[in-house]
Design a protein around this motif. Structure first.
Motif, PDB file in Angstrom:
ATOM      1  N   LEU A 149       0.815  -1.212   0.000  1.00 12.98           N
ATOM      2  CA  LEU A 149       0.000   0.000   0.000  1.00 12.98           C
ATOM      3  C   LEU A 149       0.850   1.265   0.000  1.00 12.98           C
ATOM      4  O   LEU A 149       0.383   2.331  -0.417  1.00 12.98           O
ATOM      5  N   MET A 150       2.106   1.152   0.443  1.00 14.69           N
ATOM      6  CA  MET A 150       2.984   2.327   0.471  1.00 14.69           C
ATOM      7  C   MET A 150       3.331   2.834  -0.927  1.00 14.69           C
ATOM      8  O   MET A 150       3.811   3.950  -1.083  1.00 14.69           O
ATOM      9  N   SER A 151       3.076   2.034  -1.956  1.00 18.17           N
ATOM     10  CA  SER A 151       3.313   2.505  -3.328  1.00 18.17           C
ATOM     11  C   SER A 151       2.084   3.211  -3.902  1.00 18.17           C
ATOM     12  O   SER A 151       2.091   3.623  -5.051  1.00 18.17           O
ATOM     13  N   ARG A 152       1.047   3.341  -3.092  1.00 17.77           N
ATOM     14  CA  ARG A 152      -0.223   3.952  -3.528  1.00 17.77           C
ATOM     15  C   ARG A 152      -0.776   3.275  -4.775  1.00 17.77           C
ATOM     16  O   ARG A 152      -0.997   3.925  -5.815  1.00 17.77           O
ATOM     17  N   PRO A 153      -1.027   1.974  -4.726  1.00 14.33           N
ATOM     18  CA  PRO A 153      -1.476   1.273  -5.930  1.00 14.33           C
ATOM     19  C   PRO A 153      -2.914   1.601  -6.304  1.00 14.33           C
ATOM     20  O   PRO A 153      -3.760   1.841  -5.441  1.00 14.33           O
ATOM     21  N   LYS A 154      -3.180   1.595  -7.602  1.00 16.06           N
ATOM     22  CA  LYS A 154      -4.558   1.624  -8.088  1.00 16.06           C
ATOM     23  C   LYS A 154      -5.137   0.217  -8.051  1.00 16.06           C
ATOM     24  O   LYS A 154      -6.338   0.027  -7.836  1.00 16.06           O
ATOM     25  N   LEU A 155      -4.266  -0.780  -8.295  1.00 18.62           N
ATOM     26  CA  LEU A 155      -4.663  -2.185  -8.307  1.00 18.62           C
ATOM     27  C   LEU A 155      -3.725  -2.972  -7.392  1.00 18.62           C
ATOM     28  O   LEU A 155      -2.503  -2.909  -7.562  1.00 18.62           O
ATOM     29  N   LEU A 156      -4.302  -3.687  -6.441  1.00 15.91           N
ATOM     30  CA  LEU A 156      -3.530  -4.497  -5.502  1.00 15.91           C
ATOM     31  C   LEU A 156      -3.728  -5.968  -5.832  1.00 15.91           C
ATOM     32  O   LEU A 156      -4.859  -6.461  -5.863  1.00 15.91           O
ATOM     33  N   LEU A 157      -2.622  -6.666  -6.095  1.00 15.60           N
ATOM     34  CA  LEU A 157      -2.645  -8.104  -6.361  1.00 15.60           C
ATOM     35  C   LEU A 157      -2.286  -8.831  -5.067  1.00 15.60           C
ATOM     36  O   LEU A 157      -1.211  -8.615  -4.512  1.00 15.60           O
ATOM     37  N   LEU A 158      -3.174  -9.695  -4.607  1.00 16.48           N
ATOM     38  CA  LEU A 158      -2.958 -10.424  -3.354  1.00 16.48           C
ATOM     39  C   LEU A 158      -2.916 -11.916  -3.641  1.00 16.48           C
ATOM     40  O   LEU A 158      -3.888 -12.486  -4.135  1.00 16.48           O
ATOM     41  N   ASP A 159      -1.802 -12.554  -3.300  1.00 17.94           N
ATOM     42  CA  ASP A 159      -1.629 -13.986  -3.567  1.00 17.94           C
ATOM     43  C   ASP A 159      -1.643 -14.764  -2.250  1.00 17.94           C
ATOM     44  O   ASP A 159      -0.697 -14.697  -1.468  1.00 17.94           O
ATOM     45  N   GLU A 160      -2.726 -15.480  -2.019  1.00 16.46           N
ATOM     46  CA  GLU A 160      -2.891 -16.345  -0.841  1.00 16.46           C
ATOM     47  C   GLU A 160      -2.651 -15.601   0.483  1.00 16.46           C
ATOM     48  O   GLU A 160      -1.834 -16.026   1.306  1.00 16.46           O
ATOM     49  N   PRO A 161      -3.376 -14.513   0.741  1.00  8.55           N
ATOM     50  CA  PRO A 161      -3.121 -13.761   1.973  1.00  8.55           C
ATOM     51  C   PRO A 161      -3.469 -14.500   3.256  1.00  8.55           C
ATOM     52  O   PRO A 161      -2.951 -14.151   4.323  1.00  8.55           O
ATOM     53  N   SER A 162      -4.325 -15.524   3.176  1.00  7.65           N
ATOM     54  CA  SER A 162      -4.715 -16.221   4.408  1.00  7.65           C
ATOM     55  C   SER A 162      -3.891 -17.481   4.678  1.00  7.65           C
ATOM     56  O   SER A 162      -4.109 -18.163   5.685  1.00  7.65           O
ATOM     57  N   MET A 163      -2.938 -17.784   3.799  1.00  4.69           N
ATOM     58  CA  MET A 163      -2.203 -19.046   3.917  1.00  4.69           C
ATOM     59  C   MET A 163      -1.489 -19.159   5.263  1.00  4.69           C
ATOM     60  O   MET A 163      -0.735 -18.276   5.671  1.00  4.69           O
ATOM     61  N   GLY A 164      -1.744 -20.257   5.965  1.00  6.44           N
ATOM     62  CA  GLY A 164      -1.046 -20.553   7.208  1.00  6.44           C
ATOM     63  C   GLY A 164      -1.509 -19.773   8.415  1.00  6.44           C
ATOM     64  O   GLY A 164      -0.890 -19.865   9.482  1.00  6.44           O
ATOM     65  N   LEU A 165      -2.597 -19.018   8.281  1.00  5.61           N
ATOM     66  CA  LEU A 165      -3.057 -18.193   9.393  1.00  5.61           C
ATOM     67  C   LEU A 165      -4.189 -18.876  10.161  1.00  5.61           C
ATOM     68  O   LEU A 165      -4.983 -19.624   9.600  1.00  5.61           O
ATOM     69  N   ALA A 166      -4.267 -18.575  11.450  1.00  4.85           N
ATOM     70  CA  ALA A 166      -5.354 -19.075  12.285  1.00  4.85           C
ATOM     71  C   ALA A 166      -6.675 -18.467  11.820  1.00  4.85           C
ATOM     72  O   ALA A 166      -6.695 -17.354  11.279  1.00  4.85           O
ATOM     73  N   PRO A 167      -7.794 -19.180  12.011  1.00  5.38           N
ATOM     74  CA  PRO A 167      -9.094 -18.685  11.525  1.00  5.38           C
ATOM     75  C   PRO A 167      -9.431 -17.266  11.952  1.00  5.38           C
ATOM     76  O   PRO A 167      -9.972 -16.487  11.151  1.00  5.38           O
ATOM     77  N   ILE A 168      -9.120 -16.878  13.176  1.00  2.00           N
ATOM     78  CA  ILE A 168      -9.449 -15.520  13.622  1.00  2.00           C
ATOM     79  C   ILE A 168      -8.650 -14.481  12.838  1.00  2.00           C
ATOM     80  O   ILE A 168      -9.157 -13.399  12.517  1.00  2.00           O
ATOM     81  N   LEU A 169      -7.407 -14.819  12.481  1.00  2.00           N
ATOM     82  CA  LEU A 169      -6.595 -13.905  11.685  1.00  2.00           C
ATOM     83  C   LEU A 169      -7.063 -13.862  10.229  1.00  2.00           C
ATOM     84  O   LEU A 169      -6.989 -12.821   9.586  1.00  2.00           O
ATOM     85  N   VAL A 170      -7.550 -14.999   9.739  1.00  5.16           N
ATOM     86  CA  VAL A 170      -8.092 -15.033   8.379  1.00  5.16           C
ATOM     87  C   VAL A 170      -9.255 -14.052   8.268  1.00  5.16           C
ATOM     88  O   VAL A 170      -9.339 -13.260   7.316  1.00  5.16           O
ATOM     89  N   ARG A 171     -10.148 -14.072   9.238  1.00  3.95           N
ATOM     90  CA  ARG A 171     -11.289 -13.145   9.218  1.00  3.95           C
ATOM     91  C   ARG A 171     -10.812 -11.701   9.267  1.00  3.95           C
ATOM     92  O   ARG A 171     -11.365 -10.829   8.587  1.00  3.95           O
ATOM     93  N   GLU A 172      -9.770 -11.446  10.049  1.00  2.00           N
ATOM     94  CA  GLU A 172      -9.244 -10.087  10.147  1.00  2.00           C
ATOM     95  C   GLU A 172      -8.637  -9.638   8.812  1.00  2.00           C
ATOM     96  O   GLU A 172      -8.865  -8.503   8.379  1.00  2.00           O
ATOM     97  N   ILE A 173      -7.879 -10.515   8.170  1.00  2.00           N
ATOM     98  CA  ILE A 173      -7.264 -10.171   6.884  1.00  2.00           C
ATOM     99  C   ILE A 173      -8.335  -9.866   5.838  1.00  2.00           C
ATOM    100  O   ILE A 173      -8.228  -8.892   5.081  1.00  2.00           O
ATOM    101  N   PHE A 174      -9.395 -10.669   5.802  1.00  2.00           N
ATOM    102  CA  PHE A 174     -10.444 -10.431   4.811  1.00  2.00           C
ATOM    103  C   PHE A 174     -11.223  -9.158   5.117  1.00  2.00           C
ATOM    104  O   PHE A 174     -11.667  -8.457   4.190  1.00  2.00           O
ATOM    105  N   SER A 175     -11.380  -8.836   6.380  1.00  2.00           N
ATOM    106  CA  SER A 175     -11.997  -7.561   6.756  1.00  2.00           C
ATOM    107  C   SER A 175     -11.146  -6.396   6.270  1.00  2.00           C
ATOM    108  O   SER A 175     -11.663  -5.389   5.764  1.00  2.00           O
TER     109      SER A 175
END
Length: 234
Positions: A149-175
């Motif tokens: 986000l520090m590059s001020r993107p117009k389009l953000l590509l996210l590859d497997e952001p929830s991989m290896g995270l606990a369910p509570i953190l997965v919900r936080e990442i998607f929020s």
């Protein structure tokens, strides 16, 4: 905003992408779902210039990205959060975030964006002087997203952001992903957790062995019996 037409990408003799066509409209969250090896990550790498395509076209904001370097693509407003986070060990959290703005010259804008990232991810401010390698998996994911986000993107590509995270953190990442969209950044999301991905997606594409086999709204695909059976465990 982003248009991909008949895109092909090979790894040696392996055809990773077999003529895929798709688009991402400004202000959307679009997700790619599919099994491992379907070509989802390869699609993101082609867009961001990490992998060179064999044929086809990638157009962003009506400009063809063919033969553009990864650095040029970042300058044009695309930022990529890779699978596995790829934070810089040996650098502090703050230094990692500053690396995300390395192409920018506007010091005041960078300062404001750093403040924004710290507001969105308070734990990063608390850990700002800590070696990034000592962060937990969830904290590293937040750092990788903040760095992008520090590059001020117009389009953000996210590859497997929830991989290896606990369910509570997965919900936080998607929020957080939904919040990023609300703040005006378009998102193209690759995610193994198909249920969560479809729950926040405006539109989605299903990939199998390098091809797009189905597309529709997130809601339509989430309610499809075939998708439920193949990817949602139902």
């Amino acid at each position: 905003m982003l248009k991909i037409d008949n895109l092909e990408l090979n790894y040696g003799v392996i055809r990773a992408l077999k003529g895929i066509t798709m688009e991402v409209n400004e202000g959307e969250i679009v997700t790619l779902i599919g099994a491992n090896g379907a070509g989802k990550s390869s699609t993101l790498k082609a867009i961001s210039g990490i992998e060179k395509i064999k044929s086809g076209s990638i157009t962003f904001m009506e400009e063809n990205l063919h033969r553009k370097s990864a650095q040029d693509i970042v300058k044009r407003g695309i930022s990529h959060v890779p699978e596995g986070r790829r934070i810089f060990p040996g650098l502090t959290v703050l230094e990692n975030l500053e690396m995300g703005a390395y192409l920018r010259k506007d010091k005041e804008g960078i300062r404001q964006d750093l403040k924004m990232v710290y507001e969105r991810f308070p734990i990063l401010e608390a850990r700002s002087k800590q070696d990034a390698a000592t962060l937990s998996g969830g904290e590293q994911q937040m750092l990788a997203m903040g760095r992008a986000l520090m590059s001020r993107p117009k389009l953000l590509l996210l590859d497997e952001p929830s991989m290896g995270l606990a369910p509570i953190l997965v919900r936080e990442i998607f929020s957080i992903i939904k919040d990023i969209k609300k703040q005006g950044t378009t998102v193209l999301l690759v995610e193994q957790n198909a249920r969560m991905a479809l729950s926040i997606a405006d539109r989605a594409y299903v990939m199998e062995t390098g091809s797009i086999v189905l597309s529709g709204s997130g809601e339509e695909l989430a309610s499809s019996k075939d998708i439920q059976k193949a990817y949602l465990g139902g």
